[in-house]
Design a protein around this motif. Structure first.
Motif, mmCIF file in Angstrom:
data_model
loop_
_atom_site.group_PDB
_atom_site.id
_atom_site.type_symbol
_atom_site.label_atom_id
_atom_site.label_comp_id
_atom_site.label_asym_id
_atom_site.label_seq_id
_atom_site.Cartn_x
_atom_site.Cartn_y
_atom_site.Cartn_z
ATOM 1 N N ARG A 1 -22.955 -0.306 4.899
ATOM 2 C CA ARG A 1 -24.317 -0.838 5.194
ATOM 3 C C ARG A 1 -25.077 0.256 5.572
ATOM 4 O O ARG A 1 -24.779 0.780 6.667
ATOM 5 N N ASN A 2 -26.342 -0.067 5.094
ATOM 6 C CA ASN A 2 -27.510 1.111 5.685
ATOM 7 C C ASN A 2 -27.929 0.841 7.050
ATOM 8 O O ASN A 2 -28.828 -0.343 7.037
ATOM 9 N N GLY A 3 -27.599 1.488 7.833
ATOM 10 C CA GLY A 3 -28.098 1.368 9.406
ATOM 11 C C GLY A 3 -28.925 2.480 9.972
ATOM 12 O O GLY A 3 -29.328 2.731 11.018
ATOM 13 N N GLN A 4 -29.543 3.323 8.999
ATOM 14 C CA GLN A 4 -30.036 4.594 9.312
ATOM 15 C C GLN A 4 -31.554 4.464 8.883
ATOM 16 O O GLN A 4 -32.552 4.991 9.633
ATOM 17 N N ASN A 5 -31.659 4.058 7.791
ATOM 18 C CA ASN A 5 -33.067 3.727 7.342
ATOM 19 C C ASN A 5 -33.603 2.530 7.473
ATOM 20 O O ASN A 5 -33.241 1.592 6.994
ATOM 21 N N ASN B 1 -34.984 0.283 4.238
ATOM 22 C CA ASN B 1 -33.971 0.218 3.154
ATOM 23 C C ASN B 1 -33.700 -1.267 2.869
ATOM 24 O O ASN B 1 -33.133 -1.825 4.038
ATOM 25 N N GLU B 2 -34.008 -1.825 1.860
ATOM 26 C CA GLU B 2 -33.676 -3.411 1.755
ATOM 27 C C GLU B 2 -32.302 -3.623 1.716
ATOM 28 O O GLU B 2 -32.073 -4.779 1.750
ATOM 29 N N SER B 3 -31.404 -2.895 1.636
ATOM 30 C CA SER B 3 -29.938 -3.139 1.601
ATOM 31 C C SER B 3 -29.125 -3.313 2.863
ATOM 32 O O SER B 3 -28.086 -3.543 3.010
ATOM 33 N N TYR B 4 -29.906 -3.460 4.090
ATOM 34 C CA TYR B 4 -29.073 -3.855 5.167
ATOM 35 C C TYR B 4 -28.804 -5.530 5.205
ATOM 36 O O TYR B 4 -27.726 -5.714 5.682
ATOM 37 N N ASN B 5 -29.755 -6.364 4.682
ATOM 38 C CA ASN B 5 -29.269 -7.701 4.433
ATOM 39 C C ASN B 5 -30.291 -8.024 3.382
ATOM 40 O O ASN B 5 -31.387 -7.430 3.159
ATOM 41 N N THR B 6 -30.121 -9.344 2.884
ATOM 42 C CA THR B 6 -31.125 -9.887 1.873
ATOM 43 C C THR B 6 -31.257 -11.135 2.047
ATOM 44 O O THR B 6 -30.431 -12.007 2.564
#
Length: 414
Positions: free
Chosen positions: A332-336, A339-344
């Motif tokens: 899970r991307n918790g850096q950017n 970035n739309e990929s943390y949740n949708t």
């Protein structure tokens, strides 16, 4: 002392009155400062042309084009320059799905098989139905295989190809224009049990369990809209999204837009690319300009706040409701934060800090569209040039950060 205070007060009144009489001067000053900040980054020559905007829930606060839409012809990139915007297009697919649900044509929790003329099942989990909601949240187990890049991109007919590359990177091929196939044919070849290109089209995971970003899944969702409504996806979105929002310069194919305004796209500042289209056009082929896309983002902000015009409050609530949990992610991307990929939601993404929107990348295209629900301010960037190095990345986010730096001041002067 009293006299000094009186003089200070009088001076303040005079300055205030002067500012009130000339708000356009303040406006121009802020716009000019932002223009200069962005132009300074543009001069680093990482990109040939691009457009940016800042919007709120009422209107566009700032928009401008920079550089060239065609370097050879020295044609400026303006607010009216159009180009495809890559995966930011998916945000329209989400709106279209919910509009089709409002119309009673489908339900997000329906199995996809209810609408398809060919069978789509996970070979390892044939009894577990894939649903439309899973497509919209990238949890369907459908993934992009090698044929997405090699069989999906087609050259625009009747263009001069002298000096232009016919591939992008090593795997992505621009196929001849006379070999183009329909979205339905591509999807059947890739997903049907006996499809010619059904090779590694599904991940090892059970449908509905793991987030795996899928362009093919997005195209399948758009195809289901067609089958459920009996309307071409392009026509459906034109009726329920583009026309109501007065997005007059936008469309999904070259013949739907004013092609003379279309930007040349570039692999890098020195390498022009041919004009192309895709069979799975809903996943990234929306053609628009910064003016129209800004109208769309303003509508999304309105919708988030219960004041949208193209969907009901109930539909917008579903569109913007995070659908997944930690258990749905391997990484899970918790850096950017962008970035739309943390949740949708329904084809709309969430960064880890709460920003809502989507990014996009395609041959010759880089794009970003996000808004902050805490202040109802949104930003957009559309570029006609790819980058793959730190210099380009720093310039890209440098422009994004410049928009953020000035966005509150732009809102205050409205």
């Amino acid at each position: 002392m009293a006299r000094i205070l009186l003089l200070i007060f009088i001076s303040w009144v005079l300055i205030s009155c002067h500012s009130a009489k000339h708000p356009h001067r303040i406006n121009h000053s802020i716009n000019d400062s932002l223009n200069m900040a962005i132009d300074k980054i543009y001069q680093q020559e990482s990109f040939n042309g691009f457009a940016v905007s800042v919007v709120d829930e009422r209107s566009t606060l700032y928009q401008k084009g920079f550089g060239f839409s065609n370097v050879k012809e020295k044609k400026p990139y303006t607010e009216n320059t159009i180009q495809n915007i890559a995966s930011v297009s998916k945000t329209l697919v989400g709106i279209a799905l919910l509009k089709a649900q409002e119309l009673g044509k489908l339900n997000l929790d329906d199995p996809v098989q209810k609408y398809l003329p060919f069978t789509v099942t996970h070979p390892n989990f044939p009894k577990i139905p894939i649903t439309i909601r899973q497509l919209a949240t990238h949890t369907s187990s459908i993934i992009d295989n090698e044929f997405y890049l090699s069989k999906n991109y087609f050259l625009k007919p009747n263009q001069n190809l002298n000096g232009l590359k016919l591939n992008f990177d090593d795997e992505q091929v621009f196929n001849p224009s006379d070999s183009i196939i329909s979205m339905a044919a591509f999807l059947e070849n890739v997903l049907a049990e006996n499809g010619s290109w059904n090779k590694n089209s599904f991940s090892p995971h059970k449908p509905g369990t793991i987030y795996e970003y899928s362009n093919t899944g997005t195209a399948l969702a758009a195809f289901i809209i067609e089958k459920a409504t009996g309307k071409n996806f392009s026509n459906f979105t034109k009726e329920y999204i583009l026309n109501p929002l007065q997005m007059k310069n936008s469309g999904w194919s070259f013949n739907e837009v004013k092609f003379s305004n279309f930007s040349r796209l570039y692999e890098n500042p020195d390498t022009p690319l041919p004009y192309y289209q895709t069979a799975t056009y809903p996943d990234g082929g929306f053609i628009t300009d910064i003016n129209d896309l800004s109208k769309f983002l303003t509508e999304l902000i309105k919708g988030y706040n219960g004041k949208g015009t193209i969907l009901t409050q109930k539909s917008y609530k579903e569109y913007f409701t995070p659908q997944l949990t930690d258990s749905n992610f391997i990484e899970r991307n918790g850096q950017n934060p962008y970035n739309e990929s943390y949740n949708t939601g329904i084809f709309i993404g969430f960064g880890y800090t709460g920003y809502i929107g989507h990014t996009g990348g395609d041959p010759g295209v880089m794009s970003m569209l996000f808004f902050d629900p805490k202040n109802n301010l949104g930003r957009i960037m559309i570029f006609n040039t790819n980058f793959s190095d730190k210099k380009g990345n720093d310039a890209f986010y440098g422009i994004w950060n410049a928009l953020e730096k000035y966005q509150n001041r732009l809102k205050d002067i409205q």
